[in-house]
Design an enzyme around this catalytic site. Structure first.
Site, PDB file in Angstrom:
ATOM      1  N   LEU A  65       5.026   2.944   3.026  1.00  0.00           N
ATOM      2  CA  LEU A  65       6.420   2.815   3.164  1.00  0.00           C
ATOM      3  C   LEU A  65       6.868   2.519   1.858  1.00  0.00           C
ATOM      4  O   LEU A  65       6.292   2.014   1.134  1.00  0.00           O
ATOM      5  CB  LEU A  65       6.401   1.580   3.817  1.00  0.00           C
ATOM      6  CG  LEU A  65       6.061   1.644   5.524  1.00  0.00           C
ATOM      7  CD1 LEU A  65       6.098   0.135   6.032  1.00  0.00           C
ATOM      8  CD2 LEU A  65       6.897   2.486   5.943  1.00  0.00           C
ATOM      9  N   ASP A  66       8.162   3.351   1.529  1.00  0.00           N
ATOM     10  CA  ASP A  66       8.844   3.255   0.264  1.00  0.00           C
ATOM     11  C   ASP A  66       9.026   1.733  -0.019  1.00  0.00           C
ATOM     12  O   ASP A  66       9.182   0.809   1.048  1.00  0.00           O
ATOM     13  CB  ASP A  66      10.205   3.876   0.233  1.00  0.00           C
ATOM     14  CG  ASP A  66       9.994   5.543   0.297  1.00  0.00           C
ATOM     15  OD1 ASP A  66       8.811   5.858  -0.191  1.00  0.00           O
ATOM     16  OD2 ASP A  66      10.674   6.023   0.726  1.00  0.00           O
ATOM     17  N   PRO A  67       9.217   1.330  -1.197  1.00  0.00           N
ATOM     18  CA  PRO A  67       9.464  -0.063  -1.473  1.00  0.00           C
ATOM     19  C   PRO A  67      10.910  -0.425  -0.850  1.00  0.00           C
ATOM     20  O   PRO A  67      10.923  -1.755  -0.225  1.00  0.00           O
ATOM     21  CB  PRO A  67       9.606  -0.149  -3.060  1.00  0.00           C
ATOM     22  CG  PRO A  67       8.936   0.967  -3.410  1.00  0.00           C
ATOM     23  CD  PRO A  67       8.905   1.869  -2.339  1.00  0.00           C
ATOM     24  N   ALA A  77      11.937   0.426   2.075  1.00  0.00           N
ATOM     25  CA  ALA A  77      11.730   0.355   3.290  1.00  0.00           C
ATOM     26  C   ALA A  77      11.118  -0.948   4.037  1.00  0.00           C
ATOM     27  O   ALA A  77      10.212  -1.787   3.311  1.00  0.00           O
ATOM     28  CB  ALA A  77      10.769   1.412   3.898  1.00  0.00           C
TER      29      ALA A  77
END
Length: 188
Positions: free
Chosen positions: A85-87, A89
């Site tokens: 997961l992106d930071p 997100a």
């Protein structure tokens, strides 16, 4: 795997830490992976855990940050995640411990659903809210217009990864090359 928080844990017989000791360690670790992790880990933390944690990742942490916190809290080396997961997100991050790390590949193969909040009329160099604004435009769209465009995002989609992506080429994430000013399209 469903629900906000779940844990499947096989406990080894032996020295268990008290619930208070586990919560104290969780609080001392500094971050709040959230009450979700505290609740999941509150039963006891044995020396060796084989299992799966489903963590509600808050914004600001990378998936690797979460894995490191789980490693510290459980005193376990074999910890991994099933999907990045992106930071920015938030949401479900499946974290596997011990023997369960072998199951990570099966946790990533299912269907996924994403919810997003978007701002129309702004473009950034990184394609996300962290980037530098490169364009602004007034947007006059009806709900029908928006639904029509969104219909094109349903089903399987083949897309090129953006320059500011965690996808690795030559062992390095693309975003590092993009931030260094390299032409990432040439790297792909």
């Amino acid at each position: 795997l469903s629900g906000a928080v779940a844990a499947i844990v096989r406990r080894e017989p032996g020295a268990y830490r008290s619930q208070e000791a586990v919560l104290s360690t969780c609080r001392a670790a500094g971050g709040k992976i959230g009450l979700d992790l505290e609740m999941t880990m509150s039963l006891a933390t044995p020396p060796s855990i084989d299992g799966i944690l489903v963590i509600n990742k808050p914004p600001g942490l990378t998936s690797h940050d979460v894995v490191n916190r789980v490693r510290r809290l459980t005193h376990q080396r074999r910890v991994g995640h099933a999907g990045t997961l992106d930071p920015l997100a938030t949401g479900v991050l499946v974290v596997c411990l011990g023997q369960a790390t072998r199951m990570a590949e099966y946790a990533t193969g299912g269907d996924k659903t994403y919810c997003a909040e978007i701002v129309l009329g702004i473009a950034t160099d990184t394609y996300d809210a962290d980037g530098r604004v490169t364009a602004r435009a007034a947007v006059h769209a009806s709900l029908d217009d928006i639904q029509s465009v969104l219909a094109g995002f349903l089903g399987p989609i083949l897309q090129a990864p953006p320059a500011y992506s965690a996808i690795k080429r030559g062992g390095e994430p693309l975003y590092k090359a993009a931030r260094a000013g390299l032409d990432v399209n040439m790297i792909l």
